[in-house]
Design an enzyme around this catalytic site. Structure first.
Site, PDB file in Angstrom:
ATOM      1  N   GLU A 121      19.900  -0.580  27.446  1.00  0.00           N
ATOM      2  CA  GLU A 121      19.691   0.833  27.801  1.00  0.00           C
ATOM      3  C   GLU A 121      19.734   1.024  29.318  1.00  0.00           C
ATOM      4  O   GLU A 121      19.060   1.889  29.862  1.00  0.00           O
ATOM      5  CB  GLU A 121      18.376   1.388  27.227  1.00  0.00           C
ATOM      6  N   ASN A 179      25.909 -10.776  25.616  1.00  0.00           N
ATOM      7  CA  ASN A 179      24.835 -10.186  24.816  1.00  0.00           C
ATOM      8  C   ASN A 179      25.421  -9.446  23.628  1.00  0.00           C
ATOM      9  O   ASN A 179      26.234  -8.531  23.803  1.00  0.00           O
ATOM     10  CB  ASN A 179      23.997  -9.208  25.645  1.00  0.00           C
ATOM     11  N   GLU A 180      25.034  -9.871  22.430  1.00  0.00           N
ATOM     12  CA  GLU A 180      25.434  -9.197  21.192  1.00  0.00           C
ATOM     13  C   GLU A 180      26.935  -8.923  21.171  1.00  0.00           C
ATOM     14  O   GLU A 180      27.383  -7.830  20.832  1.00  0.00           O
ATOM     15  CB  GLU A 180      24.625  -7.907  21.009  1.00  0.00           C
ATOM     16  N   GLU A 260      15.311 -10.943  19.584  1.00  0.00           N
ATOM     17  CA  GLU A 260      14.860  -9.565  19.827  1.00  0.00           C
ATOM     18  C   GLU A 260      14.138  -9.070  18.575  1.00  0.00           C
ATOM     19  O   GLU A 260      14.758  -8.536  17.661  1.00  0.00           O
ATOM     20  CB  GLU A 260      16.030  -8.627  20.154  1.00  0.00           C
ATOM     21  N   TYR A 325       9.071   2.417  25.232  1.00  0.00           N
ATOM     22  CA  TYR A 325       9.504   1.639  24.075  1.00  0.00           C
ATOM     23  C   TYR A 325       8.425   1.461  23.006  1.00  0.00           C
ATOM     24  O   TYR A 325       8.606   0.720  22.057  1.00  0.00           O
ATOM     25  CB  TYR A 325      10.013   0.262  24.534  1.00  0.00           C
TER      26      TYR A 325
END
Length: 647
Positions: A121, A179-180, A260, A325
């Site tokens: 984000e 990442n991912e 995560e 969050y």
């Protein structure tokens, strides 16, 4: 001096000996990590040093340690450290090595997520916007231009990280590559292979390199590579056994790892504040630990998107300044019910550290601060854009103007009389992201990406048509992170394409620090449209331990940006929600002199109809039910495994 030298060599020799006895690796035979030759399972939490003031790094790390964590996980945002090509910053709030040293001093290991892409984000997923200066660049692929920039960056970052690796005496036990990547459309194994070779070249063969992807076989297919240990991510409430079976599809042997585990979720302007019950998080965490798995909680503390650093998702929706969050530690580092619920679960599986938990920092309500209008953006243009305009027949993007964040004023002249309402229309949704429209200084309204593509205006031939365009954050996830900003396509007036533009890149941060003064005699009585307001307040005397943290709210204000003592605190948008207050850390306040406030209100202030003030309060409000622009899009859902990897 002669007698000191042997001691120095002895100290250096001992340090080398100690480092050589340290090791961290994978025991595939016993499905676990080995730390110093012994089986090891980590319980970790995410903290982003870029979202927490350095003044509070130690406080947040100690709270994480006292929750029972063994390790922290942190991202390295490339664009945070290389704002322009070849310009590197690693000091102040960007002092990554100091952050790592503090983690080590606190007794926390570190899982480093080095990128180059991080998502998080964060604006453009951490990739620098200047990469887009070559418009055809293929991000996150083996594209030669992209990889050349990555190699230069990693050639700076990774050598700085090498001394901090665990086997070299530092806290870093693992380093994530990309990442991912399995969620990205490119599926370029040559790219992953190049990154693997690059990381090995700079870090050596001993460090554990890993990947993480959503716990879905399709994501793991393109996100994993032999030689990079494959881990998964998933949130609470799902089937833990099934998720880890998907990891086993890629890694038949080795430790189970959820990189995560979501303690909360991300917010967007115009949508409700996301929360996950502490009881559900605790129950799922216990289930993961009962499987013998390693886990990192994302986030353990979210922090703040100060300045312009927030990202956005598609269909386009930007994230707010708060990155709370709903994490175990609040945005301000406060202890929450979720913190203690998680700590209790961890205590069932390992011994908790002895000693007191650092308390929640006190907050102080400094009250209302009167502001007065200094002038409009138009009035102050010489101060905001001292280098003057760039001229072009057709509009240029932010990147073409080498303005990567903030605002640019686009100006042309009305080609004909528009005595009746005439439609100003953006072609192909070409406003990225919001345009505040004025004619000869008279505010007309707002054009915005996806929501407001046309606007009726009036004016006379030859009058200035100004569009102040705000970059509200680049897309951080998916195939659309090549997110160009500004007027990215032509705009028409009554069906006629407008040409002959003057574009003023605005250096507002610098102008705020230098002090804004209206020397143009502009209309101070009009409170519509982009305008600056200033005020100041002093910390009360006679009260101990001030200044303290606080929150600022904007009664009657619409949308804008705020600076306190020259520090760009972030965006406010109480007319949209869910965030109403902004966190103000005590370290940006001073008690020795008045604290200066500068507000750029973009649409309309309350100053003509009610009190012209902002207010400091001692409680946050990031969960307003007032939402703007009828945002009904369902961006992500935790119910689907496909949507558990958007961070």
């Amino acid at each position: 001096m002669v007698s000191v030298l042997p001691l120095l060599f002895l100290h250096a020799g001992l340090a080398t000996l100690v480092a050589s006895q340290r090791s961290f690796g994978i025991d595939y035979a016993h499905d676990c990590f080995l730390k110093d030759g012994k089986p090891f399972r980590y319980i970790s939490g995410s903290i982003h040093y870029s979202r927490v003031p350095p003044y509070y790094w130690k406080d947040r790390l100690l709270k994480m340690k006292m929750a029972g964590l063994d390790a922290i996980q942190t991202y390295v945002p490339w664009n945070f450290h290389e704002p322009e090509p070849g310009v590197y910053t690693f000091s102040g709030d960007r002092d990554l090595e100091h952050f790592l040293e503090l983690a080590d001093e606190t007794g926390l290991l570190v899982i480093l997520r080095a990128g180059p892409y991080i998502c998080a984000e964060w604006d453009m997923g951490g990739l620098p916007a200047w990469l887009l200066e070559k418009e055809s660049i293929a991000l996150r692929t083996s594209d030669s231009d992209y990889m050349a920039a990555v190699e230069r960056w990693m050639g700076v970052l990774l050598p700085k990280m090498k001394p901090h690796l665990y086997h070299n005496g530092g806290p870093i036990i693992m380093v994530q590559v990309e990442n991912e990547y399995g969620s990205y459309f490119a599926c370029d194994f040559d790219y992953l292979r190049s990154l693997q070779n690059l990381f090995r070249h700079h870090l050596g063969d001993e460090v554990v390199l890993f990947t993480t992807d959503g716990a879905v076989k399709n994501f793991l297919r393109c996100g994993t590579l032999q030689g990079l240990y494959a881990t998964v991510d998933f949130g609470p409430g799902g089937n833990v056994t099934a998720a880890f079976l998907n990891q086993r599809h890629s890694e038949p042997k080795g430790p189970l790892v959820n990189s995560e585990f979501y303690t909360g979720w991300l917010d967007h302007w115009g949508h409700g504040h996301a929360t996950i019950p502490a009881s559900l998080v605790a129950k799922s965490l216990s289930n993961i630990l009962a499987h013998g798995a390693n886990v990192n909680m994302y986030m353990f503390i979210g922090g703040t998107n100060f300045g312009y650093w927030n990202g956005a998702n598609m269909p386009y929706a930007a994230q707010p300044t708060s990155y709370d969050y709903d994490a175990p530690l609040s945005e301000a580092g406060d202890l929450t019910e979720k913190y203690f619920a998680i700590r209790e679960i961890i205590g069932m599986y390992k011994e908790l550290p002895k000693g007191p938990i650092p308390p929640t920092t006190p907050k102080f309500a400094y009250g209302g601060v009167a502001l007065e209008k200094v002038g409009t953006v138009r009035d102050l243009l010489n101060d905001l854009s001292p280098s003057g305009p760039v001229e072009s027949v057709y509009p240029l993007t932010f990147v073409q103007l080498k303005q990567y964040f903030g605002f640019i004023l686009y100006r042309t002249k009305l080609p004909r009389n528009c005595t009746k309402n005439t439609t100003l229309l953006t072609l192909f949704d070409g406003i990225h992201d919001r345009a505040y429209v004025s004619v000869n200084g008279v505010f007309q309204g707002v054009l915005s990406r996806r929501h407001a593509l046309k606007l009726n205006i009036t004016g006379n031939a030859g009058e200035y048509l100004d569009l102040l365009i705000e970059n509200t954050g680049r897309v951080n996830y998916g195939r659309y992170n090549n997110d160009f900003k500004g007027l990215v396509s032509n705009i028409t007036l009554g069906g006629e394409i407008l040409t002959d533009w003057e574009m003023y890149p605005l250096d507002i941060d610098k102008a705020v620090v230098q002090g804004l003064r209206n020397g143009t005699g502009g209309d101070i009585s009009s409170y519509k449209g982009p305008s600056f307001y200033t005020g100041s307040f002093s910390i009360p005397s006679g009260i101990p331990d001030l200044p303290q943290d606080t929150y600022i709210q904007f009664p009657g204000w619409t949308k804008g940006q705020i600076w306190i003592n020259g520090f760009n605190l972030g965006r406010y948008w109480p007319a949209c929600g869910p965030q109403v207050t902004l966190f103000v850390p005590s370290n940006i306040l001073v008690s020795s002199s008045p604290n200066n406030i500068t507000v750029l209100e973009l649409e309309g202030s309350p100053c003509g109809t009610q009190q012209c003030l902002v207010e400091f309060v001692d409680k946050p409000n990031i969960n307003s039910s007032l939402y703007c622009e009828s945002n009904s899009d369902k961006l992500f859902s935790r119910a689907s495994g496909l949507n558990l990897d958007y961070v």
